[in-house]
Design a protein around this motif. Structure first.
Motif, PDB file in Angstrom:
ATOM      1  N   LEU A 166      -9.375   8.937 -16.634  1.00 60.55           N
ATOM      2  CA  LEU A 166      -8.499   8.425 -15.585  1.00 60.55           C
ATOM      3  C   LEU A 166      -8.135   9.527 -14.593  1.00 60.55           C
ATOM      4  O   LEU A 166      -8.105   9.301 -13.373  1.00 60.55           O
ATOM      5  CB  LEU A 166      -7.223   7.841 -16.203  1.00 60.55           C
ATOM      6  CG  LEU A 166      -7.340   6.480 -16.893  1.00 60.55           C
ATOM      7  CD1 LEU A 166      -6.046   6.156 -17.639  1.00 60.55           C
ATOM      8  CD2 LEU A 166      -7.650   5.386 -15.875  1.00 60.55           C
ATOM      9  N   LYS A 167      -7.875  10.712 -15.104  1.00 60.92           N
ATOM     10  CA  LYS A 167      -7.510  11.830 -14.227  1.00 60.92           C
ATOM     11  C   LYS A 167      -8.684  12.238 -13.337  1.00 60.92           C
ATOM     12  O   LYS A 167      -8.496  12.643 -12.183  1.00 60.92           O
ATOM     13  CB  LYS A 167      -7.030  13.005 -15.075  1.00 60.92           C
ATOM     14  CG  LYS A 167      -5.684  12.734 -15.741  1.00 60.92           C
ATOM     15  CD  LYS A 167      -5.381  13.706 -16.858  1.00 60.92           C
ATOM     16  CE  LYS A 167      -5.010  15.072 -16.366  1.00 60.92           C
ATOM     17  NZ  LYS A 167      -4.554  15.954 -17.471  1.00 60.92           N
ATOM     18  N   ALA A 168      -9.886  12.096 -13.875  1.00 61.08           N
ATOM     19  CA  ALA A 168     -11.068  12.397 -13.067  1.00 61.08           C
ATOM     20  C   ALA A 168     -11.271  11.324 -11.995  1.00 61.08           C
ATOM     21  O   ALA A 168     -11.714  11.622 -10.874  1.00 61.08           O
ATOM     22  CB  ALA A 168     -12.301  12.482 -13.965  1.00 61.08           C
ATOM     23  N   ARG A 169     -10.920  10.089 -12.331  1.00 58.39           N
ATOM     24  CA  ARG A 169     -11.082   8.981 -11.380  1.00 58.39           C
ATOM     25  C   ARG A 169     -10.011   9.018 -10.299  1.00 58.39           C
ATOM     26  O   ARG A 169     -10.268   8.633  -9.147  1.00 58.39           O
ATOM     27  CB  ARG A 169     -11.019   7.654 -12.140  1.00 58.39           C
ATOM     28  CG  ARG A 169     -11.240   6.430 -11.256  1.00 58.39           C
ATOM     29  CD  ARG A 169     -11.240   5.164 -12.078  1.00 58.39           C
ATOM     30  NE  ARG A 169     -11.451   3.985 -11.250  1.00 58.39           N
ATOM     31  CZ  ARG A 169     -11.452   2.733 -11.710  1.00 58.39           C
ATOM     32  NH1 ARG A 169     -11.285   2.503 -13.010  1.00 58.39           N
ATOM     33  NH2 ARG A 169     -11.633   1.720 -10.889  1.00 58.39           N
ATOM     34  N   TYR A 170      -8.799   9.454 -10.683  1.00 56.97           N
ATOM     35  CA  TYR A 170      -7.682   9.507  -9.730  1.00 56.97           C
ATOM     36  C   TYR A 170      -7.157  10.945  -9.651  1.00 56.97           C
ATOM     37  O   TYR A 170      -6.042  11.239 -10.108  1.00 56.97           O
ATOM     38  CB  TYR A 170      -6.562   8.566 -10.162  1.00 56.97           C
ATOM     39  CG  TYR A 170      -6.973   7.120 -10.301  1.00 56.97           C
ATOM     40  CD1 TYR A 170      -7.150   6.314  -9.175  1.00 56.97           C
ATOM     41  CD2 TYR A 170      -7.191   6.553 -11.557  1.00 56.97           C
ATOM     42  CE1 TYR A 170      -7.524   4.979  -9.297  1.00 56.97           C
ATOM     43  CE2 TYR A 170      -7.563   5.213 -11.689  1.00 56.97           C
ATOM     44  CZ  TYR A 170      -7.740   4.439 -10.557  1.00 56.97           C
ATOM     45  OH  TYR A 170      -8.112   3.115 -10.677  1.00 56.97           O
ATOM     46  N   PRO A 171      -7.936  11.851  -9.078  1.00 63.15           N
ATOM     47  CA  PRO A 171      -7.514  13.262  -9.050  1.00 63.15           C
ATOM     48  C   PRO A 171      -6.197  13.457  -8.292  1.00 63.15           C
ATOM     49  O   PRO A 171      -5.984  12.877  -7.231  1.00 63.15           O
ATOM     50  CB  PRO A 171      -8.681  13.954  -8.326  1.00 63.15           C
ATOM     51  CG  PRO A 171      -9.376  12.863  -7.565  1.00 63.15           C
ATOM     52  CD  PRO A 171      -9.217  11.626  -8.389  1.00 63.15           C
ATOM     53  N   GLY A 172      -5.322  14.231  -8.904  1.00 69.55           N
ATOM     54  CA  GLY A 172      -4.042  14.535  -8.270  1.00 69.55           C
ATOM     55  C   GLY A 172      -2.951  13.522  -8.519  1.00 69.55           C
ATOM     56  O   GLY A 172      -1.787  13.771  -8.188  1.00 69.55           O
ATOM     57  N   VAL A 173      -3.304  12.365  -9.103  1.00 72.85           N
ATOM     58  CA  VAL A 173      -2.297  11.341  -9.382  1.00 72.85           C
ATOM     59  C   VAL A 173      -1.587  11.693 -10.690  1.00 72.85           C
ATOM     60  O   VAL A 173      -2.239  11.853 -11.724  1.00 72.85           O
ATOM     61  CB  VAL A 173      -2.932   9.937  -9.490  1.00 72.85           C
ATOM     62  CG1 VAL A 173      -1.881   8.902  -9.910  1.00 72.85           C
ATOM     63  CG2 VAL A 173      -3.552   9.538  -8.159  1.00 72.85           C
ATOM     64  N   PRO A 174      -0.262  11.841 -10.670  1.00 78.09           N
ATOM     65  CA  PRO A 174       0.449  12.206 -11.900  1.00 78.09           C
ATOM     66  C   PRO A 174       0.376  11.100 -12.954  1.00 78.09           C
ATOM     67  O   PRO A 174       0.302   9.920 -12.628  1.00 78.09           O
ATOM     68  CB  PRO A 174       1.891  12.430 -11.428  1.00 78.09           C
ATOM     69  CG  PRO A 174       2.000  11.660 -10.158  1.00 78.09           C
ATOM     70  CD  PRO A 174       0.643  11.700  -9.518  1.00 78.09           C
ATOM     71  N   THR A 209       1.736   7.487  -5.595  1.00 78.76           N
ATOM     72  CA  THR A 209       0.972   6.722  -6.574  1.00 78.76           C
ATOM     73  C   THR A 209       1.129   7.369  -7.942  1.00 78.76           C
ATOM     74  O   THR A 209       1.074   8.599  -8.058  1.00 78.76           O
ATOM     75  CB  THR A 209      -0.524   6.665  -6.191  1.00 78.76           C
ATOM     76  OG1 THR A 209      -0.659   6.108  -4.886  1.00 78.76           O
ATOM     77  CG2 THR A 209      -1.308   5.820  -7.185  1.00 78.76           C
ATOM     78  N   VAL A 210       1.333   6.559  -8.962  1.00 78.34           N
ATOM     79  CA  VAL A 210       1.560   7.079 -10.313  1.00 78.34           C
ATOM     80  C   VAL A 210       0.754   6.266 -11.318  1.00 78.34           C
ATOM     81  O   VAL A 210       0.723   5.036 -11.252  1.00 78.34           O
ATOM     82  CB  VAL A 210       3.063   7.015 -10.690  1.00 78.34           C
ATOM     83  CG1 VAL A 210       3.284   7.447 -12.128  1.00 78.34           C
ATOM     84  CG2 VAL A 210       3.888   7.877  -9.737  1.00 78.34           C
ATOM     85  N   LEU A 211       0.114   6.963 -12.246  1.00 76.16           N
ATOM     86  CA  LEU A 211      -0.508   6.301 -13.393  1.00 76.16           C
ATOM     87  C   LEU A 211       0.568   6.107 -14.446  1.00 76.16           C
ATOM     88  O   LEU A 211       1.180   7.078 -14.913  1.00 76.16           O
ATOM     89  CB  LEU A 211      -1.639   7.165 -13.956  1.00 76.16           C
ATOM     90  CG  LEU A 211      -3.016   6.996 -13.331  1.00 76.16           C
ATOM     91  CD1 LEU A 211      -3.876   8.224 -13.608  1.00 76.16           C
ATOM     92  CD2 LEU A 211      -3.690   5.740 -13.893  1.00 76.16           C
ATOM     93  N   LEU A 231      -0.440   2.419 -11.056  1.00 76.54           N
ATOM     94  CA  LEU A 231      -1.746   2.146 -11.643  1.00 76.54           C
ATOM     95  C   LEU A 231      -1.553   1.933 -13.143  1.00 76.54           C
ATOM     96  O   LEU A 231      -0.815   2.702 -13.793  1.00 76.54           O
ATOM     97  CB  LEU A 231      -2.704   3.311 -11.397  1.00 76.54           C
ATOM     98  CG  LEU A 231      -2.924   3.693  -9.930  1.00 76.54           C
ATOM     99  CD1 LEU A 231      -3.865   4.891  -9.823  1.00 76.54           C
ATOM    100  CD2 LEU A 231      -3.477   2.512  -9.134  1.00 76.54           C
ATOM    101  N   THR A 232      -2.195   0.915 -13.697  1.00 80.72           N
ATOM    102  CA  THR A 232      -1.917   0.521 -15.076  1.00 80.72           C
ATOM    103  C   THR A 232      -3.134   0.670 -15.978  1.00 80.72           C
ATOM    104  O   THR A 232      -4.252   0.925 -15.542  1.00 80.72           O
ATOM    105  CB  THR A 232      -1.433  -0.937 -15.131  1.00 80.72           C
ATOM    106  OG1 THR A 232      -2.518  -1.801 -14.765  1.00 80.72           O
ATOM    107  CG2 THR A 232      -0.267  -1.164 -14.187  1.00 80.72           C
ATOM    108  N   TRP A 233      -2.882   0.480 -17.257  1.00 81.87           N
ATOM    109  CA  TRP A 233      -3.905   0.472 -18.308  1.00 81.87           C
ATOM    110  C   TRP A 233      -3.648  -0.772 -19.149  1.00 81.87           C
ATOM    111  O   TRP A 233      -2.493  -1.162 -19.356  1.00 81.87           O
ATOM    112  CB  TRP A 233      -3.784   1.730 -19.170  1.00 81.87           C
ATOM    113  CG  TRP A 233      -4.769   1.836 -20.298  1.00 81.87           C
ATOM    114  CD1 TRP A 233      -4.571   1.471 -21.597  1.00 81.87           C
ATOM    115  CD2 TRP A 233      -6.099   2.364 -20.229  1.00 81.87           C
ATOM    116  NE1 TRP A 233      -5.687   1.742 -22.339  1.00 81.87           N
ATOM    117  CE2 TRP A 233      -6.648   2.279 -21.523  1.00 81.87           C
ATOM    118  CE3 TRP A 233      -6.884   2.884 -19.201  1.00 81.87           C
ATOM    119  CZ2 TRP A 233      -7.944   2.714 -21.824  1.00 81.87           C
ATOM    120  CZ3 TRP A 233      -8.158   3.316 -19.493  1.00 81.87           C
ATOM    121  CH2 TRP A 233      -8.675   3.229 -20.787  1.00 81.87           C
ATOM    122  N   GLN A 234      -4.696  -1.398 -19.660  1.00 81.20           N
ATOM    123  CA  GLN A 234      -4.523  -2.666 -20.376  1.00 81.20           C
ATOM    124  C   GLN A 234      -4.197  -2.466 -21.854  1.00 81.20           C
ATOM    125  O   GLN A 234      -4.941  -2.901 -22.738  1.00 81.20           O
ATOM    126  CB  GLN A 234      -5.763  -3.544 -20.206  1.00 81.20           C
ATOM    127  CG  GLN A 234      -5.902  -4.106 -18.800  1.00 81.20           C
ATOM    128  CD  GLN A 234      -7.042  -5.101 -18.684  1.00 81.20           C
ATOM    129  OE1 GLN A 234      -8.038  -5.013 -19.382  1.00 81.20           O
ATOM    130  NE2 GLN A 234      -6.895  -6.072 -17.805  1.00 81.20           N
TER     131      GLN A 234
END
Length: 367
Positions: A166-174, A209-211, A231-234
């Motif tokens: 996820l961090k690789a997909r959304y770089p910089g998103v905490p 934006t926040v995971l 941004l969510t996870w199922q």
């Protein structure tokens, strides 16, 4: 270290950088193994546990107490002998929660309170991620869980590898991670959160934006209370995801006086038809403060029983969804933990420091 039914101990082995396989002394070796006590229901046991039965007599029939009482008596004696403290989550059954627990609460409160006691040994009556969190915050203490198979659908819905992806997909998103996760996941996290402080934690971050992972419903409910993009996870709690707005409305139709109190791990549609939504601690405080005539707690069933034992004059309606993992913890298994020092919970030092930072950053957040 593991123990079979007879208390047979096997030594753990861990990899130490540059040193090969290094044996580690097990908890049983450090503290010794005790003989199983007599578990007869004697007049002396009946007398010494009488005050404890008063707390749970509304849930445990008198005919069943002779089965529980010897375990309660033995556990309360042995924890003093061991210098141990028993932590019990709100979802534990009443005979554990009200009769042997020293510290009670939600997962984070248990771990935080454990740092304030002098006990060298912690018996975690909850699920595995809770025991890990206790170990993270109490690295010098011995943490035991009576059944290592006590897992969590939320914790098991995501891994450290998933977070790295996820961090690789959304770089910089905490990354804000619910405490209901493994130490490996926490180690990849910027900051942890609980159901009670999730909004405050998200809003404390500068990013737009926040995971918010892994609980999808908690994240959806947070999204309704913040201006940030979530941004969510199922991931879902298998207890709370079973509740539906339709069934709650049926309760309301049958009795409009019922107040519905829901946990934010439920679907947003459930919260929309509830009178109050909040964390475990918030739900308890609501019932104790508001004293509704009839209340339906939309959460794990045992919590209603544990609150009911402390709050008189409130009629609890129980749509009984049980957590199968929490119910793995029983009095016999707690006794075995004290006798054989099983099952010890450890955290890989390579991830413990980073995981602890994410939890402590949350704890130290000014709200």
């Amino acid at each position: 270290m593991e123990a079979g039914d007879g208390g047979e101990i096997r030594m753990q082995e861990v990899q130490s950088a540059g040193a090969g396989i290094v044996p580690v002394r097990s908890a049983a070796e450090r503290y010794g193994v005790l003989e199983r006590p007599d578990l007869s229901f004697t007049p002396a046991v009946a007398k010494e546990t009488e005050h404890l039965y008063e707390r749970v007599k509304g849930f445990i029939p008198a005919i069943e107490w002779p089965v529980f009482a010897p375990y309660v008596h033995a556990i309360n004696r042995l924890k003093k002998e061991r210098g141990a403290v028993i932590l019990a989550h709100n979802y534990q059954t009443p005979e554990i929660f009200h009769c042997v627990a020293d510290i009670k609460g939600d997962s984070l409160q248990l771990a935080r309170d454990a740092t304030r006691v002098d006990a060298e040994i912690i018996i975690q009556c909850g699920v595995h991620f809770m025991a890990e969190t206790s170990k993270l915050l109490n690295p010098e203490k011995t943490v035991l869980i009576p059944d290592g198979r006590a897992g969590c659908s939320l914790s098991e819905s995501i891994t450290g590898d998933d977070v790295r992806a996820l961090k690789a997909r959304y770089p910089g998103v905490p990354v804000v991670t619910y405490v209901n996760t493994s130490a490996d996941v926490k180690a990849e996290t910027d900051i942890c959160c609980t159901s009670s402080n999730a909004v405050a934690v998200v809003d404390s971050l500068e990013s737009d934006t926040v995971l918010c992972i892994p609980d999808e419903y908690l994240a959806m409910n947070v999204a309704k209370k913040t201006k940030k993009k979530i941004l969510t996870w199922q991931g879902h709690c298998e207890v709370h995801e079973r509740f539906t707005a339709e069934e709650l409305l049926e309760y309301k139709a049958a009795d409009p006086s019922i107040e519905i109190v829901a946990h934010p791990e439920c679907h947003p549609s459930v919260l929309a038809v509830s009178d109050y939504a909040g964390s475990t601690a918030g739900m308890i405080d609501y019932v104790k403060t508001k004293r509704p005539g009839r209340v339906l707690l939309v959460t794990e069933c045992s919590m209603a029983s544990n609150i009911q034992a402390e709050v008189k004059g409130v009629d609890f309606v129980k749509p009984c969804n049980l957590c199968p993992h929490m119910k793995r913890i029983t009095l016999p298994k707690i006794l075995d933990s004290l006798l054989f020092m099983t099952e010890e919970v450890t955290v890989d030092p390579a991830i413990a420091g980073r995981a602890r930072f994410a939890v402590e950053r949350m704890i130290n957040l000014k709200q």
